[in-house]
Design a protein around this motif. Structure first.
Motif, mmCIF file in Angstrom:
data_model
loop_
_atom_site.group_PDB
_atom_site.id
_atom_site.type_symbol
_atom_site.label_atom_id
_atom_site.label_comp_id
_atom_site.label_asym_id
_atom_site.label_seq_id
_atom_site.Cartn_x
_atom_site.Cartn_y
_atom_site.Cartn_z
ATOM 1 N N ARG A 1 2.152 7.995 -1.380
ATOM 2 C CA ARG A 1 2.921 8.531 -2.511
ATOM 3 C C ARG A 1 2.937 10.056 -2.472
ATOM 4 N NH1 ARG A 1 2.200 6.607 -8.714
ATOM 5 N NH2 ARG A 1 2.575 4.634 -7.615
ATOM 6 N N SER B 1 3.249 2.400 -1.760
ATOM 7 C CA SER B 1 3.544 3.032 -3.046
ATOM 8 C C SER B 1 2.383 3.867 -3.565
ATOM 9 C CB SER B 1 3.904 1.970 -4.090
ATOM 10 O OG SER B 1 5.217 1.497 -3.886
ATOM 11 N N TYR B 2 1.223 3.667 -3.028
ATOM 12 C CA TYR B 2 0.048 4.431 -3.454
ATOM 13 C C TYR B 2 -0.435 5.348 -2.335
ATOM 14 C CZ TYR B 2 0.176 1.477 -7.501
ATOM 15 O OH TYR B 2 0.598 0.863 -8.647
ATOM 16 N N TYR C 1 -0.829 11.715 -3.295
ATOM 17 C CA TYR C 1 -1.755 10.782 -3.936
ATOM 18 C C TYR C 1 -3.141 10.849 -3.313
ATOM 19 C CZ TYR C 1 -2.636 6.578 -6.744
ATOM 20 O OH TYR C 1 -3.103 5.681 -7.675
ATOM 21 N N THR C 2 -3.194 11.117 -1.997
ATOM 22 C CA THR C 2 -4.471 11.126 -1.295
ATOM 23 C C THR C 2 -5.138 12.494 -1.261
ATOM 24 O OG1 THR C 2 -3.435 11.626 0.831
ATOM 25 C CG2 THR C 2 -3.683 9.289 0.248
ATOM 26 N N GLU D 1 6.696 0.474 -7.845
ATOM 27 C CA GLU D 1 5.419 0.280 -7.168
ATOM 28 C C GLU D 1 4.938 -1.167 -7.126
ATOM 29 O OE1 GLU D 1 2.781 1.490 -11.108
ATOM 30 O OE2 GLU D 1 3.313 2.998 -9.620
ATOM 31 N N ARG E 1 7.499 5.754 -5.131
ATOM 32 C CA ARG E 1 6.789 6.307 -6.280
ATOM 33 C C ARG E 1 7.158 5.600 -7.583
ATOM 34 N NH1 ARG E 1 8.378 11.134 -5.469
ATOM 35 N NH2 ARG E 1 10.069 11.236 -7.008
ATOM 36 N N HIS F 1 0.806 -1.220 0.000
ATOM 37 C CA HIS F 1 0.000 0.000 0.000
ATOM 38 C C HIS F 1 0.839 1.270 0.000
ATOM 39 C CE1 HIS F 1 0.787 0.270 4.371
ATOM 40 N NE2 HIS F 1 0.441 1.543 4.259
#
Length: 439
Positions: free
Chosen positions: A184, A180-181, A332-333, A218, A215, A178
């Motif tokens: 990120r 990597s996302y 990312y979020t 992944e 990043r 998780h």
């Protein structure tokens, strides 16, 4: 995918449940030592039980059932007087063992006072955390882990509240894919400013920011190995045809993990049920290098968490601080730069108690699957009257060292040798841990 029955079994932790009975065979984090600094009495809820923790006039810790044996008034508002904790309602006085010392409204020569026992529980302070044992019989011994044997100068403890079941909160910490996302970042910061912040520094022995590795690489290959403390989890991200980024983390049964925070610091973190609908994470940060700057780390965390409940300033009520412009350009979020918020959103968004019957798992969930199988097996062992994993005898505890964590880049073909050599070198250079060999 789990059945409804299995999901119920692993998520319910009341005293009359199989998982709850097993969890009561271990020491559980109950409070931070700092929570008794201003007023040495604190009401708390742990594994669905209401309790009162206090430090008496002699400095000894005690933990009792929260509601007075007389008529159920709340002892968390009591007074420390005459060698014990006195209830405000009628003045009944209990010592740290739960013995009633006085019932002042009763006639002189009261003979029933000694029978008015308030249930008490063993407590101990280690690494800045106060641990409680809510089970029957003798508590297990503590392992000789780094977080427990390091000097106070090299540890720092903190906690935070998640409004969801303990299991989904724990599972995010043993899920290597998780990061990597969910964590990120689109730009890399100056690594020299990364102190006290996970995933913001460089990998061991390199000048490559961890944010860049997560990043750009992944798709980790995940290896899971059973150990005498739980699971060792390795995430390998192939950098080129010869080298891989190696991240070694650990699941310590029943509900802790040990992970690298930086080249010099590890995090040992427990996820502890308040009840089945909320939990606290408790963490001990342990440095193998310089003494921990506790004030800096506490100040960083209080930017997010409010006292006295250690509740996040970002949550469901304000969409976790979500910002669409930030999500497009920076993270990312879109939920800020504190990864605790990212994890909080991920686990709380699954529902108060995640429905695991609806999951579609993949190979990247290898550690999650292995842990759930282990958890189900150990709950069954405990139900059959056997000693579950990590309910240690004093002799076994002395052999339980480490466990090792690594975040660095080594040769792909020899990644096991690499992480072990990095751990040995770090321990050899640590003034307090040079003679300790991790497992």
């Amino acid at each position: 995918m789990m059945t409804t029955q299995q999901n119920t079994l692993v998520t319910r932790t009341g005293a009359d449940t199989p998982a709850g009975k097993m969890m009561r065979m271990y020491w559980q984090p109950a409070a931070l030592a700092e929570e008794l600094a201003d007023r040495p009495i604190k009401g708390l809820r742990l594994l669905g039980q209401d309790l009162v923790l206090f430090r008496d006039a002699a400095g000894k810790l005690a933990l009792l059932d929260r509601h007075c044996r007389h008529r159920g008034a709340d002892l968390a508002f009591g007074r420390l007087e005459d060698g014990g904790l006195r209830c405000l309602f009628h003045g009944w006085l209990f010592d740290g063992e739960g013995r009633c010392l006085e019932r002042p409204a009763e006639p002189p020569g009261d003979r029933l006072c000694g029978k008015a026992i308030q249930k008490s529980y063993p407590v101990i302070e280690l690494g800045g955390i106060i641990f409680a044992y809510l089970g029957e019989g003798e508590p297990p011994a503590f392992p000789a882990f780094d977080c427990f044997i390091a000097p106070d100068s090299h540890t720092f403890a903190f906690k935070g509240l998640f409004e969801c079941n303990w299991l989904q909160a724990l599972e995010v910490g043993i899920d290597p894919a998780h990061a990597s996302y969910l964590h990120r970042f689109f730009q890399d910061e100056d690594p020299t400013l990364s102190y006290g912040r996970q995933f913001r520094g460089t990998s061991a022995g390199t000048n490559i920011p961890m944010t860049k590795i997560l990043r750009e690489f992944e798709r980790p290959t995940i290896e899971v190995e059973a150990t005498d403390y739980g699971l060792r989890i390795a995430a390998l991200r192939e950098i080129d045809d010869r080298r891989s980024h190696v991240r070694v983390t650990n699941l310590v049964f029943p509900q802790a993990f040990v992970i690298p925070m930086s080249a010099e610091m590890t995090i040992t973190q427990w996820h502890v049920p308040v009840d089945d609908h909320s939990c606290y994470w408790y963490a001990i940060f342990t440095s193998f290098g310089e003494a921990v700057d506790r004030e800096a780390m506490r100040r960083q965390r209080l930017e997010l968490y409010t006292l006295p409940d250690y509740r996040s300033r970002r949550g469901k009520s304000n969409d976790y601080g979500y910002d669409a412009d930030e999500q497009r350009d920076q993270t990312y979020t879109g939920m800020g730069f504190d990864i605790n918020v990212h994890d909080q959103w991920a686990v709380e968004s699954q529902g108060v108690i995640q429905d695991r019957t609806r999951e579609l798992l993949g190979r990247s969930d290898k550690a999650i699957v292995a842990y759930r199988r282990l958890l189900l097996a150990e709950i069954q062992r405990a139900a059959e009257g056997q000693r579950p994993l990590m309910a240690l005898s004093p002799e076994a505890s002395l052999e339980m060292r480490g466990p090792a964590t690594v975040d660095g880049i080594g040769e792909t073909l020899h990644w096991r040798d690499y992480w072990q050599s990095v751990d040995r070198e770090r321990r050899a250079q640590a003034a307090w841990g040079g003679s300790v060999h991790a497992r």
